[in-house]
Design a protein around this motif. Structure first.
Motif, PDB file in Angstrom:
ATOM      1  N   ARG B 469       9.134 -39.220 -56.827  1.00  0.00           N
ATOM      2  CA  ARG B 469       9.715 -38.122 -57.925  1.00  0.00           C
ATOM      3  C   ARG B 469      10.581 -38.841 -58.826  1.00  0.00           C
ATOM      4  N   ALA B 470      10.111 -38.337 -60.274  1.00  0.00           N
ATOM      5  CA  ALA B 470      11.027 -39.026 -61.539  1.00  0.00           C
ATOM      6  C   ALA B 470      11.738 -37.840 -62.029  1.00  0.00           C
ATOM      7  N   GLU B 471      13.176 -38.140 -62.231  1.00  0.00           N
ATOM      8  CA  GLU B 471      13.715 -36.836 -62.893  1.00  0.00           C
ATOM      9  C   GLU B 471      14.261 -37.328 -64.150  1.00  0.00           C
ATOM     10  N   PRO B 472      14.326 -36.625 -65.348  1.00  0.00           N
ATOM     11  CA  PRO B 472      14.635 -36.847 -66.505  1.00  0.00           C
ATOM     12  C   PRO B 472      16.392 -36.843 -66.754  1.00  0.00           C
ATOM     13  N   VAL B 473      16.874 -38.069 -67.303  1.00  0.00           N
ATOM     14  CA  VAL B 473      18.489 -38.083 -67.175  1.00  0.00           C
ATOM     15  C   VAL B 473      18.539 -38.352 -68.810  1.00  0.00           C
ATOM     16  N   ASP B 474      19.967 -38.296 -69.133  1.00  0.00           N
ATOM     17  CA  ASP B 474      20.099 -38.561 -70.585  1.00  0.00           C
ATOM     18  C   ASP B 474      19.374 -39.910 -71.116  1.00  0.00           C
ATOM     19  N   SER B 475      19.546 -41.008 -70.383  1.00  0.00           N
ATOM     20  CA  SER B 475      19.247 -42.313 -70.885  1.00  0.00           C
ATOM     21  C   SER B 475      17.724 -42.604 -70.406  1.00  0.00           C
ATOM     22  N   GLY B 476      17.132 -41.857 -69.927  1.00  0.00           N
ATOM     23  CA  GLY B 476      15.564 -42.045 -69.503  1.00  0.00           C
ATOM     24  C   GLY B 476      15.295 -41.137 -68.183  1.00  0.00           C
ATOM     25  N   TRP B 477      15.004 -41.957 -67.476  1.00  0.00           N
ATOM     26  CA  TRP B 477      14.513 -41.192 -66.083  1.00  0.00           C
ATOM     27  C   TRP B 477      14.957 -41.980 -64.857  1.00  0.00           C
ATOM     28  N   VAL B 478      15.009 -41.214 -63.621  1.00  0.00           N
ATOM     29  CA  VAL B 478      15.545 -41.671 -62.413  1.00  0.00           C
ATOM     30  C   VAL B 478      14.369 -41.758 -61.576  1.00  0.00           C
ATOM     31  N   ILE B 479      13.885 -42.822 -60.861  1.00  0.00           N
ATOM     32  CA  ILE B 479      12.691 -42.720 -60.006  1.00  0.00           C
ATOM     33  C   ILE B 479      13.259 -42.922 -58.486  1.00  0.00           C
ATOM     34  N   ASN B 480      12.665 -41.895 -57.652  1.00  0.00           N
ATOM     35  CA  ASN B 480      12.892 -42.170 -56.275  1.00  0.00           C
ATOM     36  C   ASN B 480      11.437 -42.001 -55.408  1.00  0.00           C
ATOM     37  N   GLY B 481      11.315 -43.091 -54.543  1.00  0.00           N
ATOM     38  CA  GLY B 481      10.250 -43.101 -53.573  1.00  0.00           C
ATOM     39  C   GLY B 481       9.877 -44.502 -53.227  1.00  0.00           C
ATOM     40  N   GLN B 482       8.594 -44.459 -52.398  1.00  0.00           N
ATOM     41  CA  GLN B 482       8.233 -45.930 -51.720  1.00  0.00           C
ATOM     42  C   GLN B 482       6.946 -45.907 -52.090  1.00  0.00           C
ATOM     43  N   LYS B 483       6.348 -47.016 -52.573  1.00  0.00           N
ATOM     44  CA  LYS B 483       4.925 -47.141 -52.852  1.00  0.00           C
ATOM     45  C   LYS B 483       4.254 -48.388 -51.733  1.00  0.00           C
ATOM     46  N   ALA B 484       3.294 -47.928 -51.361  1.00  0.00           N
ATOM     47  CA  ALA B 484       2.913 -48.992 -50.161  1.00  0.00           C
ATOM     48  C   ALA B 484       1.363 -49.670 -50.890  1.00  0.00           C
ATOM     49  N   PHE B 485       1.197 -50.756 -50.225  1.00  0.00           N
ATOM     50  CA  PHE B 485      -0.177 -51.582 -50.798  1.00  0.00           C
ATOM     51  C   PHE B 485      -0.347 -51.815 -52.276  1.00  0.00           C
ATOM     52  N   VAL B 486       1.001 -52.055 -52.452  1.00  0.00           N
ATOM     53  CA  VAL B 486       0.585 -52.220 -54.237  1.00  0.00           C
ATOM     54  C   VAL B 486       0.139 -53.734 -54.436  1.00  0.00           C
ATOM     55  N   THR B 487      -0.951 -53.685 -55.085  1.00  0.00           N
ATOM     56  CA  THR B 487      -1.617 -54.889 -55.385  1.00  0.00           C
ATOM     57  C   THR B 487      -0.749 -55.766 -56.194  1.00  0.00           C
ATOM     58  N   ASN B 488      -0.480 -57.017 -56.251  1.00  0.00           N
ATOM     59  CA  ASN B 488       0.683 -57.951 -56.929  1.00  0.00           C
ATOM     60  C   ASN B 488       1.975 -57.439 -56.872  1.00  0.00           C
ATOM     61  N   GLY B 489       2.292 -56.504 -56.225  1.00  0.00           N
ATOM     62  CA  GLY B 489       3.571 -55.828 -56.075  1.00  0.00           C
ATOM     63  C   GLY B 489       4.598 -56.810 -55.887  1.00  0.00           C
ATOM     64  N   PRO B 490       4.298 -57.799 -54.898  1.00  0.00           N
ATOM     65  CA  PRO B 490       5.506 -58.780 -54.528  1.00  0.00           C
ATOM     66  C   PRO B 490       5.953 -59.625 -55.819  1.00  0.00           C
ATOM     67  N   VAL B 491       4.846 -59.993 -56.468  1.00  0.00           N
ATOM     68  CA  VAL B 491       5.069 -60.771 -57.697  1.00  0.00           C
ATOM     69  C   VAL B 491       5.076 -60.140 -59.275  1.00  0.00           C
ATOM     70  N   ALA B 492       5.018 -59.037 -59.209  1.00  0.00           N
ATOM     71  CA  ALA B 492       4.930 -58.290 -60.294  1.00  0.00           C
ATOM     72  C   ALA B 492       6.393 -58.273 -61.351  1.00  0.00           C
ATOM     73  N   ASP B 493       5.796 -58.439 -62.772  1.00  0.00           N
ATOM     74  CA  ASP B 493       7.129 -58.265 -63.452  1.00  0.00           C
ATOM     75  C   ASP B 493       7.009 -56.776 -63.841  1.00  0.00           C
ATOM     76  N   VAL B 494       5.879 -56.151 -64.070  1.00  0.00           N
ATOM     77  CA  VAL B 494       6.052 -54.634 -64.417  1.00  0.00           C
ATOM     78  C   VAL B 494       5.083 -54.000 -63.488  1.00  0.00           C
ATOM     79  N   ILE B 495       5.585 -52.689 -62.950  1.00  0.00           N
ATOM     80  CA  ILE B 495       4.751 -51.920 -62.012  1.00  0.00           C
ATOM     81  C   ILE B 495       4.685 -50.560 -62.565  1.00  0.00           C
ATOM     82  N   LEU B 496       3.072 -50.108 -62.800  1.00  0.00           N
ATOM     83  CA  LEU B 496       2.934 -49.060 -63.179  1.00  0.00           C
ATOM     84  C   LEU B 496       2.935 -47.844 -61.943  1.00  0.00           C
TER      85      LEU B 496
END
Lengths: 106, 712
Positions: B469-496
């Motif tokens: 889930r992502a909640e809007p806050v004043d500065s932007g967003w706060v995201i909570n959750g866990q993503k599995a099997f993210v290809t390139n995840g362990p070395v990624a600089d940016v994660i969609l």
């Protein structure tokens, strides 16, 4: 939640677009999402019968918004969708959303 | 009768002198004939047309002449069998012998074709010849055959007992130019039958779709059962793939060897249509066997269609690679690589030796991404202004296909997660700043992107499985959750990251964010140890009160799933292309493996030829769909078909290779890796089951049929 567009190209694109939401144009967008010709879609079919599930609807909505270069608030539209609504009602709902978004911008 | 005459196949259309009718036009005429009359009527027309064409005479009644060619010449076209000798008797040339299963011999009313064009052995010269015999004389008797072969095709038997033949019509097949022409005409007839058989199979599917949507079952319809829906998808998939293959061969007809092309189509179509009709007819239960049920006659016709196309063993011989001499193995499909030459094999040859160490660590070093970036591999389809190569999608796929020859499925997956999903998403929906920063960085290899959609609860049905889930806050967003099997995840600089911003809005309640890996609360876990795709770094990404600025938002709130979903078409086609390429690569490896040995079991040789053909069919389907999609927007069903049918066929080929190679695989690193990695094609990018569910929804809504008609 209506988030302002962040793409500066939007205003330029919209200048070239027709400003009136047309039933046929929106129907063509929905048809292309299904990969069929609009002539093959019966307006009185329930959208679930046409294979339009919630993901397909979301795609269709985004395609409509992009086509008219407007922001349509996703959550308000989502509230009015049901799988048993007819294609006609769906397209009318899209038309209304586009018109509302266009008048908000003006 | 009116119908009969209006759609009657025009034999002039098959002759050169019948100019103005292209091969596609003749195919369309035959398809109409299947729809309006029957496969039998098509066979009769094609046989009559072939005879006219061979006689080189455009005039005369359509039924005046037919063909009784020996299987040695025609590879068993129409299942005709003829054994005739041409001998000199009392100063005349006479024919002695018999031709069985001669189509178009007997009209519905019992009228007999005036003349039969036959193959005969000229006893005097020892050469095979074509002769024309008149059926009118008493030395020539004609018998109708029991209607076990196609009704309406007019099959009969000709007995020649010293039947005089017109010397002027004798043409020696020893003349190479004439032989070539005869072979081409036969090939064309075979191609027409193949198109007719596919058309009939398409009709069988349409009738079956209609049946299952009407037929009540328990409290609903037959079409509500998943097993029924999946069966329909399999049948439709086979038909789509066969159709595209037949048309791809048709489009290349003038440029390729017609005998080889027609044999390939015939082999594939004979198998495919048989499976399609059995699969569909099963859904009619006992009523599918009633003689007044159309499906039962269609089943009989399609069973015979295989015979009409020719003898499988003889057809397979046409596919043997002559250059292999006695080894009787087909050549690896030579492909034209339209992609930039700079991007072809060399890079993979450089990379291949490194793969073992990358595999061992289940990851890719940063240098590898930079290497791919320098070689232009990551941004193949990215516009030049962002540092990419600006290639078309199908060109990009041909570059990845080349990589598969080295068994680099993991690498292609890692690159593909960026090139098929992350980059197109950022290009289509990112802000200028996102495009400038991320797209340029990823294309050059300075940055690595991961795509985080799947969670522990699943990945193929995102609406019901995403919990993040992502909640809007004043500065932007706060995201909570866990993503599995993210290809390139362990070395990624940016994660969609795909997250719910409004759970109640369902598919319209998800939003996409570009989360910088250094954002507070974003944790990339080390690579998972996996048995497949070892060199694609894959891992979990944990987002705990992860704070991202407002400009992390990609596109509009609530549109995230739609954005991602639209990318799935490209992703599915890419997976199918990789699967098809993996199958070809496995065959190449198997060939190498067997070449090292003397003598090859003929059954294995035959199996390899069949498998090569199937691999070619898969490859052509994906390529045509991808090419077509860049021209006019992809038909929604085809990526789903590619992801299910093509992947199934490719995995089947790979299993065959594994069986043929046996224990020798243990010393074959590339082959072992290809075989292991192939298992995942039916899982990632949507499991085969989910994909079939989606395809069934389209097919049952009539979308598939309409798409067919709008394609024409």
């Amino acid at each position: 939640m209506n988030v302002p567009s962040v793409n500066p190209l939007d205003s330029m694109i919209s200048a070239d677009r027709s400003t009136d939401a047309s039933y046929d144009r929106i129907k063509a967008i929905v048809a292309s999402r299904l990969g069929v010709s609009p002539a093959h879609l019966d307006d009185d079919s329930r959208i679930e019968q046409l294979g339009l599930d919630s993901v397909a609807l979301a795609e269709a909505l985004v395609a409509v918004a992009e086509s008219y270069a407007v922001e349509i608030a996703a959550d308000t539209v989502a509230a009015s969708f049901t799988p048993v609504m007819t294609l006609r009602d769906l397209i009318d709902a899209f038309c209304t959303s586009v018109e509302r978004a266009q008048s908000d911008r003006r | 009768m009116g119908l009969h005459t209006t759609v009657r196949f025009d034999p002039d259309m098959t002759t050169d002198s019948g100019a103005g009718h292209s091969l596609p036009e003749r195919i369309t005429a035959i398809q109409n004939m299947v729809r309006e009359l029957s496969l039998g009527a098509c066979v009769r027309s094609i046989a009559g047309g072939l005879a006219q064409q061979l006689l080189d005479s455009a005039g005369g009644d359509a039924n005046a002449v037919t063909t009784g060619l020996s299987p040695d010449l025609s590879e068993g076209l129409f299942a005709t069998n003829s054994s005739i000798q041409l001998i000199r008797c009392d100063g005349m040339q006479v024919a002695v012998g018999r031709a069985e299963h001669v189509p178009a011999l007997i009209e519905t009313g019992g009228t007999v074709a005036d003349r039969v064009l036959l193959t005969a052995a000229d006893v005097e010269s020892g050469n095979p010849v074509l002769v024309v015999a008149s059926t009118g004389g008493q030395d020539c008797s004609v018998h109708a055959e029991p209607n076990v072969l196609l009704a309406g095709a007019g099959f009969g038997r000709v007995d020649l007992d010293h039947t005089p033949v017109d010397v002027a019509t004798i043409r020696s097949l020893a003349d190479p130019a004439w032989r070539t022409r005869v072979t081409a005409c036969i090939a064309e007839a075979r191609l027409l039958i193949a198109h007719a058989a596919i058309e009939l199979a398409q009709r069988v599917i349409a009738v079956t779709v209609d049946h299952v949507t009407r037929r009540a079952f328990r409290s609903g319809r037959l079409a509500d059962l998943q097993v029924v829906r999946h069966r329909l998808v399999e049948a439709t998939g086979r038909a789509r793939v066969a159709t595209e293959y037949a048309w791809s061969v048709t489009d290349d007809w003038e440029r390729a060897d017609p005998a080889r092309s027609a044999a390939a189509v015939a082999m594939h179509v004979a198998t495919a249509v048989g499976e399609i009709v059995e699969s569909c007819a099963q859904l009619f239960g006992g009523s599918g066997y009633l003689t007044d049920n159309w499906i039962s006659s269609a089943r009989d016709d399609i069973a015979v269609a295989g015979l009409m196309l020719g003898d499988p063993d003889r057809l397979r011989d046409c596919l043997r690679d002559k250059r292999c001499g006695g080894r009787a193995l087909p050549a690896a499909t030579s492909r034209q690589h339209a992609a930039d030459e700079r991007l072809s094999a060399d890079i993979w040859r450089d990379v291949a030796p490194e793969i073992a160490s990358w595999d061992a660590n289940s990851t890719l070093p940063r240098e590898a991404y930079k290497l791919f970036g320098r070689a232009g591999l990551t941004g193949l389809t990215v516009p030049v202004e962002y540092g990419g190569q600006g290639l078309e999608q199908w060109q990009a796929l041909s570059v990845l296909r080349e990589a598969m020859r080295f068994g680099l499925t993991g690498l292609c997956t890692s690159i593909g997660a960026q090139s098929a999903i992350a980059l197109p998403l950022l290009l289509a929906h990112g802000t200028n700043q996102q495009r400038e920063t991320y797209v340029r960085g990823i294309v050059s290899g300075e940055l690595v992107a991961g795509v985080a959609l799947t969670e522990d609860s699943g990945g193929s049905d995102l609406v019901n499985t995403v919990r993040t889930r992502a909640e809007p806050v004043d500065s932007g967003w706060v995201i909570n959750g866990q993503k599995a099997f993210v290809t390139n995840g362990p070395v990624a600089d940016v994660i969609l990251v795909l997250a719910y911003t409004n759970r109640a809005a369902g598919a319209l309640g998800m939003t996409l964010f570009a989360v910088p890996a250094h954002a507070p609360g974003c944790q990339r876990l080390p690579p998972l140890s996996t048995t497949v795709l070892r060199s694609a770094p894959t891992g979990r990404v944990v987002l705990q009160d992860c704070q991202v600025p407002r400009d992390a938002l990609i596109g509009s709130v609530g549109y995230g799933l739609a954005y991602v979903s639209r990318m799935f078409d490209v992703e599915r086609l890419m997976v199918a292309a990789l699967a098809a390429a993996a199958a070809s690569a496995c065959l190449e490896q198997t060939r190498d493996c067997l070449s090292a040995e003397d003598g090859l079991d003929p059954h294995i040789a035959a199996e390899l030829i069949d498998a090569h053909l199937e691999a070619e069919v898969c490859d052509r389907f994906v390529e045509r769909v991808v090419r077509h999609s860049t021209a006019s927007g992809v038909a929604r069903l085809d990526p789903l078909i590619a992801k299910s049918t093509v992947v199934d066929l490719a995995q089947h080929i790979i299993r065959r290779c594994r069986r043929i190679v046996g224990a020798r695989i243990l010393s074959r690193e590339v082959l072992a890796r290809l075989v292991a990695d192939a298992a995942v094609f039916s899982v990632y990018g949507g499991t085969s089951e989910t994909v079939r569910d989606a395809a069934a929804a389209l097919i049952l809504s009539g979308a598939a049929r309409s798409a067919e008609s709008s394609d024409e």
